[in-house]
Motif scaffolding. Structure first.
Motif, short mmCIF file in Angstrom:
data_model
loop_
_atom_site.label_atom_id
_atom_site.label_comp_id
_atom_site.label_asym_id
_atom_site.label_seq_id
_atom_site.Cartn_x
_atom_site.Cartn_y
_atom_site.Cartn_z
N ILE A 105 0.84 -1.19 0.00
CA ILE A 105 0.00 0.00 0.00
C ILE A 105 0.88 1.24 0.00
O ILE A 105 1.91 1.30 0.67
CB ILE A 105 -0.96 0.00 1.21
N SER A 106 0.49 2.23 -0.79
CA SER A 106 1.22 3.48 -0.93
C SER A 106 0.24 4.51 -1.46
O SER A 106 -0.87 4.15 -1.90
CB SER A 106 2.39 3.31 -1.92
N PRO A 107 0.59 5.79 -1.46
CA PRO A 107 -0.31 6.77 -2.07
C PRO A 107 -0.65 6.43 -3.52
O PRO A 107 -1.79 6.62 -3.96
CB PRO A 107 0.48 8.08 -1.96
N GLU A 108 0.33 5.92 -4.26
CA GLU A 108 0.06 5.58 -5.66
C GLU A 108 -0.94 4.44 -5.78
O GLU A 108 -1.85 4.46 -6.63
CB GLU A 108 1.35 5.22 -6.39
N VAL A 109 -0.81 3.41 -4.93
CA VAL A 109 -1.77 2.30 -4.96
C VAL A 109 -3.15 2.79 -4.55
O VAL A 109 -4.17 2.39 -5.14
CB VAL A 109 -1.29 1.15 -4.06
N ALA A 166 -4.87 9.68 -1.11
CA ALA A 166 -4.63 10.03 -2.51
C ALA A 166 -5.95 10.43 -3.15
O ALA A 166 -6.99 9.83 -2.87
CB ALA A 166 -4.02 8.86 -3.27
N THR A 167 -5.89 11.44 -3.99
CA THR A 167 -7.06 11.90 -4.74
C THR A 167 -6.78 11.75 -6.23
O THR A 167 -5.76 12.24 -6.72
CB THR A 167 -7.40 13.36 -4.42
N THR A 168 -7.67 11.06 -6.91
CA THR A 168 -7.54 10.85 -8.34
C THR A 168 -8.55 11.74 -9.06
O THR A 168 -9.72 11.78 -8.68
CB THR A 168 -7.78 9.38 -8.70
N VAL A 169 -8.09 12.44 -10.08
CA VAL A 169 -8.91 13.44 -10.78
C VAL A 169 -8.95 13.10 -12.26
O VAL A 169 -7.93 12.76 -12.86
CB VAL A 169 -8.33 14.87 -10.58
N ALA A 170 -10.14 13.20 -12.85
CA ALA A 170 -10.30 12.97 -14.29
C ALA A 170 -10.89 14.23 -14.92
O ALA A 170 -11.86 14.80 -14.40
CB ALA A 170 -11.21 11.77 -14.55
N THR A 171 -10.31 14.63 -16.04
CA THR A 171 -10.77 15.81 -16.76
C THR A 171 -11.00 15.43 -18.22
O THR A 171 -10.13 14.83 -18.85
CB THR A 171 -9.71 16.93 -16.70
N PRO A 172 -12.18 15.77 -18.78
CA PRO A 172 -12.43 15.42 -20.19
C PRO A 172 -11.51 16.21 -21.10
O PRO A 172 -11.27 17.40 -20.89
CB PRO A 172 -13.90 15.81 -20.40
N SER A 173 -10.97 15.54 -22.10
CA SER A 173 -10.03 16.20 -23.00
C SER A 173 -10.53 16.29 -24.43
O SER A 173 -10.15 17.20 -25.16
CB SER A 173 -8.67 15.49 -22.98
N SER A 241 -5.15 11.95 -13.42
CA SER A 241 -3.92 12.16 -12.64
C SER A 241 -4.25 12.05 -11.16
O SER A 241 -5.43 11.97 -10.77
CB SER A 241 -3.31 13.53 -12.94
N TRP A 242 -3.22 12.03 -10.33
CA TRP A 242 -3.45 11.93 -8.89
C TRP A 242 -2.45 12.75 -8.10
O TRP A 242 -1.35 13.03 -8.57
CB TRP A 242 -3.39 10.47 -8.43
N THR A 243 -2.86 13.15 -6.91
CA THR A 243 -1.98 13.75 -5.93
C THR A 243 -2.24 13.04 -4.60
O THR A 243 -3.31 12.45 -4.41
CB THR A 243 -2.24 15.26 -5.75
N GLY A 244 -1.29 13.10 -3.69
CA GLY A 244 -1.50 12.42 -2.41
C GLY A 244 -0.36 12.66 -1.45
O GLY A 244 0.51 13.52 -1.69
N THR A 245 -0.35 11.89 -0.40
CA THR A 245 0.65 12.02 0.65
C THR A 245 2.07 11.96 0.07
O THR A 245 2.43 10.98 -0.59
CB THR A 245 0.49 10.89 1.69
N GLY A 246 2.81 13.02 0.27
CA GLY A 246 4.18 13.07 -0.24
C GLY A 246 4.29 13.33 -1.73
O GLY A 246 5.39 13.37 -2.28
N ASN A 247 3.14 13.51 -2.40
CA ASN A 247 3.14 13.74 -3.85
C ASN A 247 2.18 14.89 -4.18
O ASN A 247 1.07 14.68 -4.68
CB ASN A 247 2.70 12.47 -4.59
N PRO A 248 2.58 16.14 -3.92
CA PRO A 248 1.69 17.27 -4.16
C PRO A 248 1.50 17.62 -5.64
O PRO A 248 0.52 18.27 -6.00
CB PRO A 248 2.37 18.42 -3.41
N PRO A 250 0.68 16.72 -9.54
CA PRO A 250 -0.11 15.69 -10.23
C PRO A 250 0.76 14.66 -10.94
O PRO A 250 1.72 15.01 -11.64
CB PRO A 250 -0.94 16.50 -11.24
N GLN A 251 0.42 13.39 -10.74
CA GLN A 251 1.10 12.28 -11.40
C GLN A 251 0.10 11.62 -12.36
O GLN A 251 -1.04 11.37 -11.99
CB GLN A 251 1.59 11.25 -10.37
N GLU A 252 0.53 11.33 -13.56
CA GLU A 252 -0.39 10.80 -14.58
C GLU A 252 -0.75 9.35 -14.33
O GLU A 252 0.07 8.54 -13.88
CB GLU A 252 0.22 10.94 -15.97
N LEU A 253 -2.01 9.03 -14.66
CA LEU A 253 -2.49 7.66 -14.75
C LEU A 253 -3.04 7.47 -16.16
O LEU A 253 -3.27 8.45 -16.88
CB LEU A 253 -3.58 7.40 -13.71
N PRO A 254 -3.26 6.24 -16.61
CA PRO A 254 -3.79 6.03 -17.96
C PRO A 254 -5.13 6.72 -18.17
O PRO A 254 -5.93 6.86 -17.24
CB PRO A 254 -3.93 4.50 -18.05
#
Length: 274
Positions: A105-109, A166-173, A241-248, A250-254
């Protein structure tokens, strides 16, 4: 719809003391159950955690040096074939190391788990002429979405006991149109309609613009046969994308991709020159 799947399970740490409390509660529960329902599990747990095969007295004497990692099912994946691949007796992992059997378990998971919970709305579009009516050869079909509700959506996953979030965010493109036949012209070229600043897509048709090129749409060049249709597909791509503990940052997800289809009939209007 994505080619990537969040994990069906993962491993979470428990201290030696917490492990002792959990295991002793389970052993007490098993002691009051019929032997045929418990089998060898009670003796296996006692051996594993208490009597030195492989751990002695829950590793309490080295509690500060690591944690036991227990398998946990992703709540959104309980029916997944791999949901219980993290099952089994917990393993001791020294500080700074990771479980060998699967993701810890981690912020990314957590962000990947939250991906499953994103409240993505269905792809709904309007057409002119309406999808239930025949389209006309060489006249544009206007396509739009004007409810202005295709905005950013998010989901949050947290484990308070570990201080992880961790918070995961989706934006229509984009909205992509596939006409269902090669005998068609897409508007714009390529069929990728941009999302407007107010969350709408394309532009609603208004009277008098039947021959104008729509900002989002398709022009069919060949009629369908009797009883036949083209399958028009409208697909909205969501950037995630997501942000979370230790990761302010945004990090991309598929990307996430949602589509809807319409069976379109196309008629050829006959004109008679006198």
């Amino acid at each position: 719809m994505v080619d990537w799947e969040p994990p069906a399970c993962w491993y979470e740490p428990r201290s030696a003391t917490d492990t002792r409390d959990y295991v002793e509660n389970m052993l007490n529960t098993y002691a009051h159950m019929p032997p045929e329902d418990v089998g060898d599990l009670r003796s296996e747990m006692a051996s594993h955690y208490i009597t030195g095969e492989p751990y002695d007295n829950y590793n309490l004497d080295i509690e500060d040096e690591g944690n036991f990692y227990f398998g946990v099912v992703n709540p959104a994946k309980r029916d997944d074939p791999g949901a219980y691949s993290c099952s089994g007796l917990a393993e001791w992992v020294e500080n700074g190391e990771a479980p060998e059997e699967g993701p810890a378990i981690s912020p990314e998971v957590l962000a990947q788990a939250a991906y499953e919970w994103l409240p993505l709305p269905e792809t709904e579009i309007s057409l002119n002429p309406d999808a239930d009516e025949p389209q006309t050869v060489n006249l544009p079909t206007w396509i739009w979405q004007d409810t202005a509700d295709i905005g950013e959506v998010s989901a949050t996953a947290r484990i308070d006991s570990l201080g992880l979030e961790a918070t995961t965010v989706a934006t229509p493109s984009a909205l992509t149109i596939e006409p269902g036949t090669g005998d068609a012209i897409l508007h714009p070229d390529g069929g990728e309609c941009t999302i407007n600043a107010d969350g709408t897509i394309g532009e609603p048709y208004t009277d008098g613009r039947a021959e104008d090129e729509p900002p989002c749409g398709v022009t069919y060049l060949r009629s369908t046969g009797a009883g036949e249709s083209y399958e028009l597909t409208a697909t909205i791509t969501w950037s995630v994308s997501w942000t979370g503990t230790g990761n302010p940052d945004p990090q991309e997800l598929p990307d996430a991709v949602l589509e809807t289809t319409h069976d379109i009939t196309v008629d050829e209007v006959q004109t008679i020159v006198r």
